[in-house]
Design a protein around this motif. Structure first.
Motif, PDB file in Angstrom:
ATOM      1  N   ILE A 133     -41.642  29.835  11.233  1.00  0.00           N
ATOM      2  CA  ILE A 133     -41.068  31.068  11.780  1.00  0.00           C
ATOM      3  C   ILE A 133     -39.792  30.753  12.557  1.00  0.00           C
ATOM      4  O   ILE A 133     -38.788  31.469  12.459  1.00  0.00           O
ATOM      5  CB  ILE A 133     -42.090  31.791  12.683  1.00  0.00           C
ATOM      6  CG1 ILE A 133     -43.231  32.352  11.833  1.00  0.00           C
ATOM      7  CG2 ILE A 133     -41.425  32.908  13.484  1.00  0.00           C
ATOM      8  CD1 ILE A 133     -44.373  32.928  12.644  1.00  0.00           C
ATOM      9  N   GLU A 134     -39.811  29.662  13.333  1.00  0.00           N
ATOM     10  CA  GLU A 134     -38.629  29.271  14.108  1.00  0.00           C
ATOM     11  C   GLU A 134     -37.468  28.874  13.188  1.00  0.00           C
ATOM     12  O   GLU A 134     -36.306  29.220  13.463  1.00  0.00           O
ATOM     13  CB  GLU A 134     -38.975  28.104  15.035  1.00  0.00           C
ATOM     14  CG  GLU A 134     -39.862  28.477  16.206  1.00  0.00           C
ATOM     15  CD  GLU A 134     -40.023  27.338  17.195  1.00  0.00           C
ATOM     16  OE1 GLU A 134     -39.650  26.197  16.845  1.00  0.00           O
ATOM     17  OE2 GLU A 134     -40.494  27.591  18.311  1.00  0.00           O
ATOM     18  N   VAL A 135     -37.771  28.158  12.111  1.00  0.00           N
ATOM     19  CA  VAL A 135     -36.725  27.745  11.162  1.00  0.00           C
ATOM     20  C   VAL A 135     -36.135  28.969  10.482  1.00  0.00           C
ATOM     21  O   VAL A 135     -34.910  29.078  10.316  1.00  0.00           O
ATOM     22  CB  VAL A 135     -37.286  26.759  10.123  1.00  0.00           C
ATOM     23  CG1 VAL A 135     -36.221  26.454   9.059  1.00  0.00           C
ATOM     24  CG2 VAL A 135     -37.730  25.468  10.796  1.00  0.00           C
ATOM     25  N   LYS A 136     -36.985  29.899  10.081  1.00  0.00           N
ATOM     26  CA  LYS A 136     -36.499  31.126   9.431  1.00  0.00           C
ATOM     27  C   LYS A 136     -35.607  31.914  10.388  1.00  0.00           C
ATOM     28  O   LYS A 136     -34.590  32.488   9.972  1.00  0.00           O
ATOM     29  CB  LYS A 136     -37.685  31.978   8.971  1.00  0.00           C
ATOM     30  CG  LYS A 136     -38.443  31.389   7.786  1.00  0.00           C
ATOM     31  CD  LYS A 136     -39.759  32.121   7.530  1.00  0.00           C
ATOM     32  CE  LYS A 136     -39.530  33.549   7.125  1.00  0.00           C
ATOM     33  NZ  LYS A 136     -40.818  34.233   6.831  1.00  0.00           N
ATOM     34  N   GLN A 137     -35.975  31.944  11.664  1.00  0.00           N
ATOM     35  CA  GLN A 137     -35.156  32.646  12.650  1.00  0.00           C
ATOM     36  C   GLN A 137     -33.808  31.953  12.813  1.00  0.00           C
ATOM     37  O   GLN A 137     -32.767  32.619  12.947  1.00  0.00           O
ATOM     38  CB  GLN A 137     -35.886  32.689  13.997  1.00  0.00           C
ATOM     39  CG  GLN A 137     -35.170  33.514  15.063  1.00  0.00           C
ATOM     40  CD  GLN A 137     -35.005  34.962  14.662  1.00  0.00           C
ATOM     41  OE1 GLN A 137     -35.974  35.627  14.316  1.00  0.00           O
ATOM     42  NE2 GLN A 137     -33.771  35.462  14.701  1.00  0.00           N
ATOM     43  N   ASP A 141     -30.176  33.595  12.232  1.00  0.00           N
ATOM     44  CA  ASP A 141     -29.173  33.597  13.302  1.00  0.00           C
ATOM     45  C   ASP A 141     -27.878  32.902  12.879  1.00  0.00           C
ATOM     46  O   ASP A 141     -26.832  33.118  13.508  1.00  0.00           O
ATOM     47  CB  ASP A 141     -29.727  32.902  14.551  1.00  0.00           C
ATOM     48  CG  ASP A 141     -30.854  33.694  15.203  1.00  0.00           C
ATOM     49  OD1 ASP A 141     -30.978  34.895  14.906  1.00  0.00           O
ATOM     50  OD2 ASP A 141     -31.615  33.094  15.995  1.00  0.00           O
ATOM     51  N   HIS A 142     -27.943  32.050  11.855  1.00  0.00           N
ATOM     52  CA  HIS A 142     -26.766  31.299  11.410  1.00  0.00           C
ATOM     53  C   HIS A 142     -26.454  31.585   9.944  1.00  0.00           C
ATOM     54  O   HIS A 142     -25.925  30.747   9.234  1.00  0.00           O
ATOM     55  CB  HIS A 142     -26.998  29.792  11.604  1.00  0.00           C
ATOM     56  CG  HIS A 142     -27.203  29.392  13.035  1.00  0.00           C
ATOM     57  ND1 HIS A 142     -28.399  29.546  13.692  1.00  0.00           N
ATOM     58  CD2 HIS A 142     -26.349  28.842  13.942  1.00  0.00           C
ATOM     59  CE1 HIS A 142     -28.288  29.110  14.935  1.00  0.00           C
ATOM     60  NE2 HIS A 142     -27.053  28.686  15.117  1.00  0.00           N
ATOM     61  N   ILE A 143     -26.764  32.813   9.531  1.00  0.00           N
ATOM     62  CA  ILE A 143     -26.651  33.178   8.123  1.00  0.00           C
ATOM     63  C   ILE A 143     -25.208  33.106   7.615  1.00  0.00           C
ATOM     64  O   ILE A 143     -24.964  32.909   6.433  1.00  0.00           O
ATOM     65  CB  ILE A 143     -27.233  34.597   7.885  1.00  0.00           C
ATOM     66  CG1 ILE A 143     -27.464  34.840   6.388  1.00  0.00           C
ATOM     67  CG2 ILE A 143     -26.328  35.665   8.496  1.00  0.00           C
ATOM     68  CD1 ILE A 143     -28.554  33.990   5.801  1.00  0.00           C
ATOM     69  N   HIS A 181     -31.551  33.312  -1.087  1.00  0.00           N
ATOM     70  CA  HIS A 181     -32.157  34.651  -1.077  1.00  0.00           C
ATOM     71  C   HIS A 181     -31.793  35.392   0.211  1.00  0.00           C
ATOM     72  O   HIS A 181     -31.462  36.590   0.179  1.00  0.00           O
ATOM     73  CB  HIS A 181     -33.675  34.523  -1.203  1.00  0.00           C
ATOM     74  CG  HIS A 181     -34.392  35.832  -1.122  1.00  0.00           C
ATOM     75  ND1 HIS A 181     -34.426  36.735  -2.169  1.00  0.00           N
ATOM     76  CD2 HIS A 181     -35.103  36.408  -0.104  1.00  0.00           C
ATOM     77  CE1 HIS A 181     -35.127  37.799  -1.808  1.00  0.00           C
ATOM     78  NE2 HIS A 181     -35.540  37.626  -0.569  1.00  0.00           N
ATOM     79  N   ALA A 182     -31.851  34.689   1.354  1.00  0.00           N
ATOM     80  CA  ALA A 182     -31.529  35.318   2.642  1.00  0.00           C
ATOM     81  C   ALA A 182     -30.071  35.767   2.686  1.00  0.00           C
ATOM     82  O   ALA A 182     -29.751  36.854   3.186  1.00  0.00           O
ATOM     83  CB  ALA A 182     -31.815  34.341   3.783  1.00  0.00           C
ATOM     84  N   LYS A 183     -29.182  34.928   2.148  1.00  0.00           N
ATOM     85  CA  LYS A 183     -27.761  35.279   2.128  1.00  0.00           C
ATOM     86  C   LYS A 183     -27.499  36.479   1.210  1.00  0.00           C
ATOM     87  O   LYS A 183     -26.676  37.352   1.518  1.00  0.00           O
ATOM     88  CB  LYS A 183     -26.927  34.075   1.693  1.00  0.00           C
ATOM     89  CG  LYS A 183     -26.744  33.022   2.792  1.00  0.00           C
ATOM     90  CD  LYS A 183     -25.893  31.864   2.308  1.00  0.00           C
ATOM     91  CE  LYS A 183     -25.622  30.860   3.429  1.00  0.00           C
ATOM     92  NZ  LYS A 183     -24.651  31.369   4.423  1.00  0.00           N
ATOM     93  N   ILE A 184     -28.189  36.525   0.086  1.00  0.00           N
ATOM     94  CA  ILE A 184     -28.006  37.640  -0.847  1.00  0.00           C
ATOM     95  C   ILE A 184     -28.494  38.949  -0.226  1.00  0.00           C
ATOM     96  O   ILE A 184     -27.851  40.001  -0.371  1.00  0.00           O
ATOM     97  CB  ILE A 184     -28.738  37.361  -2.171  1.00  0.00           C
ATOM     98  CG1 ILE A 184     -27.993  36.259  -2.934  1.00  0.00           C
ATOM     99  CG2 ILE A 184     -28.836  38.621  -3.028  1.00  0.00           C
ATOM    100  CD1 ILE A 184     -28.685  35.810  -4.198  1.00  0.00           C
TER     101      ILE A 184
END
Length: 211
Positions: A133-137, A141-143, A181-184
């Motif tokens: 969860i921390e890594v995903k956050q 935050d740095h997307i 996927h997060a960037k898209i």
């Protein structure tokens, strides 16, 4: 003389059958890191030793008492955890000192070990879920930055291989695939809400080209 020598050798062997200093490093590692393998190795060795030496009751109790002491003192929730393992015993974990022979002590060690291993596994699972969860956050935050596996791993002081394994185990997706996927998803929101051109979105999110 040879017979006396053999008896002395036999006596010394069993006096040293449980030398805490030989196991202390592994025991401390087990409880400080919730290391199931380290704990199992120690207790398996002890169980194997005393299974072939059922006459040395006091040594067996000392061995069990040492593991119990480390469990109580080295884990932040040691007393609660150990108490729950022996919740069905009227004397709780002090039932160790009601054991009347080595066989009963070994049963105590096995019950304590099984309970601790279950606790370790639960702790590791919860810790890893929280860590993911921390890594995903961090990624969210740095997307807008270029996020490599090595860079993110360094931010959390872990190896790239370990971070990659965690993603595959807990998210069933590779790290790079997750970042893409997060960037898209972020790009879709930007194009929908900010009326930005595709090349502008690509540049802001760190894609090498708009295509």
């Amino acid at each position: 003389i040879q017979t006396i020598h053999d008896l002395d050798t036999h006596k010394m062997k069993h006096q040293n059958i449980f030398n805490l200093s030989l196991f202390k490093k592994d025991i401390v590692k087990a409880f400080e890191n919730y290391d199931t393998e380290a704990l199992k190795n120690v207790t398996d060795n002890l169980l194997a030793l005393f299974a072939t030496d059922t006459i040395h009751y006091s040594l067996a109790v000392d061995a069990a008492g040492s593991i119990l002491h480390f469990a109580l003192s080295l884990m932040p929730d040691g007393h609660t955890t150990v108490s729950s393992i022996f919740a069905n015993e009227p004397e709780g974990y002090l039932c160790l000192y009601q054991c009347k022979n080595v066989e009963q002590v070994l049963l105590f060690i096995q019950e304590l070990t099984d309970g601790l291993l279950s606790h370790f596994e639960s702790y590791q699972k919860n810790y890893k879920n929280h860590f993911i969860i921390e890594v995903k956050q961090y990624i969210d935050d740095h997307i807008y930055e270029k996020l490599s596996l090595q860079h993110v791993a360094q931010q959390f002081n872990i190896s790239s291989n370990y971070l990659s394994q965690l993603f595959k185990q807990h998210l069933q997706i590779g790290f790079s695939e997750y970042v893409t996927h997060a960037k898209i998803e972020c790009a879709k929101n930007m194009m929908r809400n900010d009326d930005m051109k595709i090349y502008e979105v690509a540049e802001k999110l760190g894609f090498e080209n708009a295509f």
